[in-house]
Design a protein around this motif. Structure first.
Motif, PDB file in Angstrom:
ATOM      1  N   ALA A 168    -108.434 -25.971 -23.617  1.00 59.24           N
ATOM      2  CA  ALA A 168    -108.705 -25.137 -24.790  1.00 59.24           C
ATOM      3  C   ALA A 168    -107.753 -23.949 -24.782  1.00 59.24           C
ATOM      4  O   ALA A 168    -107.627 -23.247 -23.787  1.00 59.24           O
ATOM      5  CB  ALA A 168    -110.153 -24.660 -24.783  1.00 59.24           C
ATOM      6  N   GLY A 169    -107.061 -23.725 -25.899  1.00 57.89           N
ATOM      7  CA  GLY A 169    -106.121 -22.632 -25.988  1.00 57.89           C
ATOM      8  C   GLY A 169    -106.772 -21.335 -26.403  1.00 57.89           C
ATOM      9  O   GLY A 169    -107.663 -21.313 -27.269  1.00 57.89           O
ATOM     10  N   SER A 170    -106.325 -20.229 -25.794  1.00 64.27           N
ATOM     11  CA  SER A 170    -106.870 -18.905 -26.115  1.00 64.27           C
ATOM     12  C   SER A 170    -105.959 -18.130 -27.054  1.00 64.27           C
ATOM     13  O   SER A 170    -106.278 -17.008 -27.447  1.00 64.27           O
ATOM     14  CB  SER A 170    -107.087 -18.105 -24.828  1.00 64.27           C
ATOM     15  OG  SER A 170    -105.855 -17.892 -24.165  1.00 64.27           O
ATOM     16  N   GLY A 171    -104.805 -18.698 -27.409  1.00 64.03           N
ATOM     17  CA  GLY A 171    -103.892 -18.007 -28.300  1.00 64.03           C
ATOM     18  C   GLY A 171    -104.317 -18.138 -29.749  1.00 64.03           C
ATOM     19  O   GLY A 171    -105.336 -18.769 -30.088  1.00 64.03           O
ATOM     20  N   LEU A 223    -103.529 -21.820 -29.842  1.00 63.63           N
ATOM     21  CA  LEU A 223    -102.298 -22.087 -29.108  1.00 63.63           C
ATOM     22  C   LEU A 223    -102.547 -22.008 -27.600  1.00 63.63           C
ATOM     23  O   LEU A 223    -103.164 -21.064 -27.113  1.00 63.63           O
ATOM     24  CB  LEU A 223    -101.217 -21.083 -29.508  1.00 63.63           C
ATOM     25  CG  LEU A 223     -99.807 -21.361 -28.979  1.00 63.63           C
ATOM     26  CD1 LEU A 223     -99.223 -22.591 -29.650  1.00 63.63           C
ATOM     27  CD2 LEU A 223     -98.916 -20.158 -29.217  1.00 63.63           C
ATOM     28  N   ILE A 224    -102.087 -23.024 -26.880  1.00 63.37           N
ATOM     29  CA  ILE A 224    -102.292 -23.071 -25.428  1.00 63.37           C
ATOM     30  C   ILE A 224    -101.245 -22.207 -24.754  1.00 63.37           C
ATOM     31  O   ILE A 224    -100.036 -22.433 -24.915  1.00 63.37           O
ATOM     32  CB  ILE A 224    -102.211 -24.516 -24.912  1.00 63.37           C
ATOM     33  CG1 ILE A 224    -103.318 -25.369 -25.548  1.00 63.37           C
ATOM     34  CG2 ILE A 224    -102.332 -24.555 -23.390  1.00 63.37           C
ATOM     35  CD1 ILE A 224    -103.240 -26.830 -25.169  1.00 63.37           C
ATOM     36  N   LEU A 225    -101.688 -21.218 -23.975  1.00 63.25           N
ATOM     37  CA  LEU A 225    -100.811 -20.298 -23.285  1.00 63.25           C
ATOM     38  C   LEU A 225    -100.697 -20.686 -21.809  1.00 63.25           C
ATOM     39  O   LEU A 225    -101.467 -21.504 -21.298  1.00 63.25           O
ATOM     40  CB  LEU A 225    -101.326 -18.861 -23.412  1.00 63.25           C
ATOM     41  CG  LEU A 225    -101.605 -18.363 -24.832  1.00 63.25           C
ATOM     42  CD1 LEU A 225    -102.167 -16.964 -24.796  1.00 63.25           C
ATOM     43  CD2 LEU A 225    -100.333 -18.414 -25.661  1.00 63.25           C
ATOM     44  N   ARG A 226     -99.771 -20.038 -21.124  1.00 62.25           N
ATOM     45  CA  ARG A 226     -99.594 -20.331 -19.705  1.00 62.25           C
ATOM     46  C   ARG A 226    -100.840 -19.960 -18.915  1.00 62.25           C
ATOM     47  O   ARG A 226    -101.212 -20.668 -17.977  1.00 62.25           O
ATOM     48  CB  ARG A 226     -98.373 -19.571 -19.178  1.00 62.25           C
ATOM     49  CG  ARG A 226     -98.107 -19.801 -17.697  1.00 62.25           C
ATOM     50  CD  ARG A 226     -96.788 -19.212 -17.275  1.00 62.25           C
ATOM     51  NE  ARG A 226     -96.515 -19.489 -15.865  1.00 62.25           N
ATOM     52  CZ  ARG A 226     -95.365 -19.238 -15.261  1.00 62.25           C
ATOM     53  NH1 ARG A 226     -94.371 -18.717 -15.944  1.00 62.25           N
ATOM     54  NH2 ARG A 226     -95.195 -19.522 -13.976  1.00 62.25           N
ATOM     55  N   THR A 227    -101.489 -18.856 -19.290  1.00 61.32           N
ATOM     56  CA  THR A 227    -102.710 -18.456 -18.574  1.00 61.32           C
ATOM     57  C   THR A 227    -103.800 -19.501 -18.724  1.00 61.32           C
ATOM     58  O   THR A 227    -104.603 -19.698 -17.808  1.00 61.32           O
ATOM     59  CB  THR A 227    -103.208 -17.105 -19.107  1.00 61.32           C
ATOM     60  OG1 THR A 227    -103.373 -17.186 -20.543  1.00 61.32           O
ATOM     61  CG2 THR A 227    -102.213 -15.994 -18.792  1.00 61.32           C
ATOM     62  N   ASP A 228    -103.844 -20.197 -19.872  1.00 59.04           N
ATOM     63  CA  ASP A 228    -104.842 -21.248 -20.062  1.00 59.04           C
ATOM     64  C   ASP A 228    -104.604 -22.402 -19.093  1.00 59.04           C
ATOM     65  O   ASP A 228    -105.541 -22.922 -18.481  1.00 59.04           O
ATOM     66  CB  ASP A 228    -104.793 -21.763 -21.504  1.00 59.04           C
ATOM     67  CG  ASP A 228    -105.039 -20.665 -22.519  1.00 59.04           C
ATOM     68  OD1 ASP A 228    -105.782 -19.723 -22.192  1.00 59.04           O
ATOM     69  OD2 ASP A 228    -104.480 -20.739 -23.626  1.00 59.04           O
ATOM     70  N   VAL A 229    -103.332 -22.792 -18.940  1.00 55.18           N
ATOM     71  CA  VAL A 229    -103.011 -23.893 -18.036  1.00 55.18           C
ATOM     72  C   VAL A 229    -103.291 -23.501 -16.590  1.00 55.18           C
ATOM     73  O   VAL A 229    -103.862 -24.279 -15.815  1.00 55.18           O
ATOM     74  CB  VAL A 229    -101.538 -24.307 -18.205  1.00 55.18           C
ATOM     75  CG1 VAL A 229    -101.137 -25.344 -17.172  1.00 55.18           C
ATOM     76  CG2 VAL A 229    -101.296 -24.852 -19.600  1.00 55.18           C
ATOM     77  N   GLU A 230    -102.919 -22.263 -16.216  1.00 52.80           N
ATOM     78  CA  GLU A 230    -103.172 -21.830 -14.837  1.00 52.80           C
ATOM     79  C   GLU A 230    -104.664 -21.768 -14.541  1.00 52.80           C
ATOM     80  O   GLU A 230    -105.105 -22.125 -13.443  1.00 52.80           O
ATOM     81  CB  GLU A 230    -102.524 -20.460 -14.611  1.00 52.80           C
ATOM     82  CG  GLU A 230    -100.996 -20.509 -14.621  1.00 52.80           C
ATOM     83  CD  GLU A 230    -100.380 -19.139 -14.545  1.00 52.80           C
ATOM     84  OE1 GLU A 230    -101.094 -18.150 -14.819  1.00 52.80           O
ATOM     85  OE2 GLU A 230     -99.174 -19.038 -14.205  1.00 52.80           O
ATOM     86  N   SER A 231    -105.471 -21.310 -15.517  1.00 54.63           N
ATOM     87  CA  SER A 231    -106.922 -21.259 -15.320  1.00 54.63           C
ATOM     88  C   SER A 231    -107.502 -22.658 -15.178  1.00 54.63           C
ATOM     89  O   SER A 231    -108.393 -22.897 -14.342  1.00 54.63           O
ATOM     90  CB  SER A 231    -107.576 -20.527 -16.493  1.00 54.63           C
ATOM     91  OG  SER A 231    -107.124 -19.189 -16.577  1.00 54.63           O
ATOM     92  N   ALA A 232    -106.992 -23.604 -15.976  1.00 53.40           N
ATOM     93  CA  ALA A 232    -107.483 -24.977 -15.878  1.00 53.40           C
ATOM     94  C   ALA A 232    -107.116 -25.597 -14.537  1.00 53.40           C
ATOM     95  O   ALA A 232    -107.907 -26.346 -13.951  1.00 53.40           O
ATOM     96  CB  ALA A 232    -106.909 -25.807 -17.026  1.00 53.40           C
TER      97      ALA A 232
END
Length: 466
Positions: free
Chosen positions: A200-203, A207-216
């Motif tokens: 799930a993107g927070s932008g 929009l999927i951000l780098r922080t979203d991928v790192e958190s996942a």
């Protein structure tokens, strides 16, 4: 009425597909003129200032400093025909008028033109959690979303707000396009085997951000560690500094690796008495403009290549042919803060030592300032590598692909040497030649190197070719 035009990262030539944003030269709200440099980027070849083909007011910038962008990605948007731009042009005596036609240069960089404004795009809005995918009666847009623009000045950059909850796997239905634009985000997901459709993107607009991928990734690691039946595996120590292989350093790594993979190289070397060469150089410098040792060696190389043209060639592997080149474009290795680069002296075979020295000095200064154009770093046919400046005697150079040979020169130092039958202290240098064994045999390579050594030991040998 102002018209907003989008300026994309143009094709920078020489097969380059991406560039890193090093420094923005304009802020949002600045008025820019046609062909004014707006951003400094670093490619795999050199630093380049990119001019904007539109005149107007900057309304948005895409990509923070340090971000890699692919060719064709948005760089910034410009409001053409806005009151601010019109007032600025009127005050400066520049052109006025509305429309893209009067505000665009039409020719920015290699392979890029601005004949028409960019097409308008629609953003992808990912379906909310639990919502069914779009049907044929209600089709979803297929155009990928733009990256979020950087709309603040560098002194106060806008940071994306942290997500209120950690993105979890399975939060988004797998149907439909993925709301992600950054190639770095996609690369990070691939490295960790993460399906972006499950994040799930927070932008803005999901929009999927780098922080979203790192958190996942962290969430997945925590879930795996919580399973008692799966023993934890010791992980390698990755606490050291990580330096990205990109820009000039990445290009050098790729070219050297390709050289090792494709070229069956061999090296031969010889020690030479450079005492007479150093004496001849001192005499030249006393009578006129100073000539460097590298310039003299470059002149010796062009004379040697005229005698042994096999080494001024390249191999067409697909056609299974050796291509002997008519002109000598001499590359020379230059160490800079951004890494090793090889500027090229065009038509070196037509130049004398003084001309070679002047061109080498000019290209060296441009290389250290990061101002070399991509065309000045490509197209070499033979390379001269003076590693003696680092205080070493010898080396086995890696050929600069797709060339066929490289001459290495060590430091010139006083050593005991048998001269005219007696032991004496002479100025000795080690010369090494690495060559592609497909273009010639050892006899040819040895003949080339011996001729170079003879010219170093007896510079009068060069008089035959002058």
């Amino acid at each position: 009425m102002a018209q907003v035009l989008e300026f994309k990262l143009p094709d920078l030539g020489e097969g380059l597909t991406e560039a890193e944003v090093v420094r923005w030269l304009v802020e949002v709200g600045d008025v820019v003129a046609v062909d004014q440099p707006v951003v400094e980027v670093e490619t795999a070849k050199a630093m380049v200032e990119v001019p904007c083909p539109y005149g107007g007011v900057v309304t948005a910038r895409f990509g923070e400093e340090g971000t890699e962008l692919p060719v064709g990605a948005p760089l910034l948007t410009v409001a053409v025909g806005s009151p601010e731009a019109t007032e600025s042009r009127g005050a400066s005596g520049g052109p006025s008028g509305d429309g893209a036609g009067s505000e665009a240069s039409g020719n920015v960089l290699v392979g890029y033109g601005t004949g028409a404004p960019a097409a308008r795009r629609r953003r992808v809005r990912p379906a909310p959690v639990g919502q069914a995918p779009a049907t044929a009666a209600d089709p979803a847009p297929t155009t990928a979303a733009h990256p979020a623009p950087v709309t603040a000045a560098r002194s106060a950059p806008v940071r994306a707000s942290a997500p209120t909850s950690v993105p979890v796997l399975g939060a988004v239905a797998p149907q439909g396009p993925v709301a992600v634009i950054s190639p770095l985000v996609r690369k990070l997901a691939r490295q960790h085997g993460l399906d972006l459709r499950q994040v799930a993107g927070s932008g803005r607009d999901g929009l999927i951000l780098r922080t979203d991928v790192e958190s996942a990734i962290r969430a997945a690691d925590e879930d795996a560690a919580a399973v008692p039946s799966t023993p934890a595996r010791p992980e390698p120590d990755t606490s050291g500094e990580r330096i990205p292989l990109r820009g000039v350093r990445g290009a050098v790594a790729e070219k050297l690796s390709r050289s090792r993979r494709e070229i069956p190289d061999a090296t031969c070397w010889v020690d030479a008495d450079a005492t007479e060469l150093m004496a001849a150089r001192a005499a030249m410098n006393a009578a006129g403009p100073k000539v460097s040792v590298l310039a003299l060696l470059a002149r010796i190389c062009t004379a040697a290549l005229a005698r042994f043209p096999e080494l001024n060639s390249t191999v067409d592997a697909e056609a299974r042919e050796i291509v002997r080149l008519t002109g000598v474009h001499l590359g020379f290795a230059a160490q800079t803060e951004r890494g090793l680069v090889v500027p090229v002296v065009r038509d070196a075979h037509t130049r004398n030592a003084e001309s070679l020295g002047a061109e080498i000095a000019r290209l060296t200064e441009a290389a250290r300032d990061g101002k070399l154009a991509p065309a000045q770093l490509t197209g070499g046919t033979f390379t001269l590598n003076n590693y003696g400046v680092f205080g070493v005697d010898g080396s086995t150079p890696i050929i600069n692909h797709p060339e066929a040979a490289m001459l290495g020169v060590g430091r010139i130092v006083p050593k005991p040497w048998v001269h005219e039958g007696e032991l004496a202290v002479r100025q000795i240098v080690q010369l090494s030649l690495t060559f592609d064994h497909r273009v010639c045999d050892g006899g040819t390579a040895g003949g080339f190197l011996r001729y170079v050594a003879d010219c170093v030991e007896q510079p009068a040998v060069l008089l035959r070719t002058l």
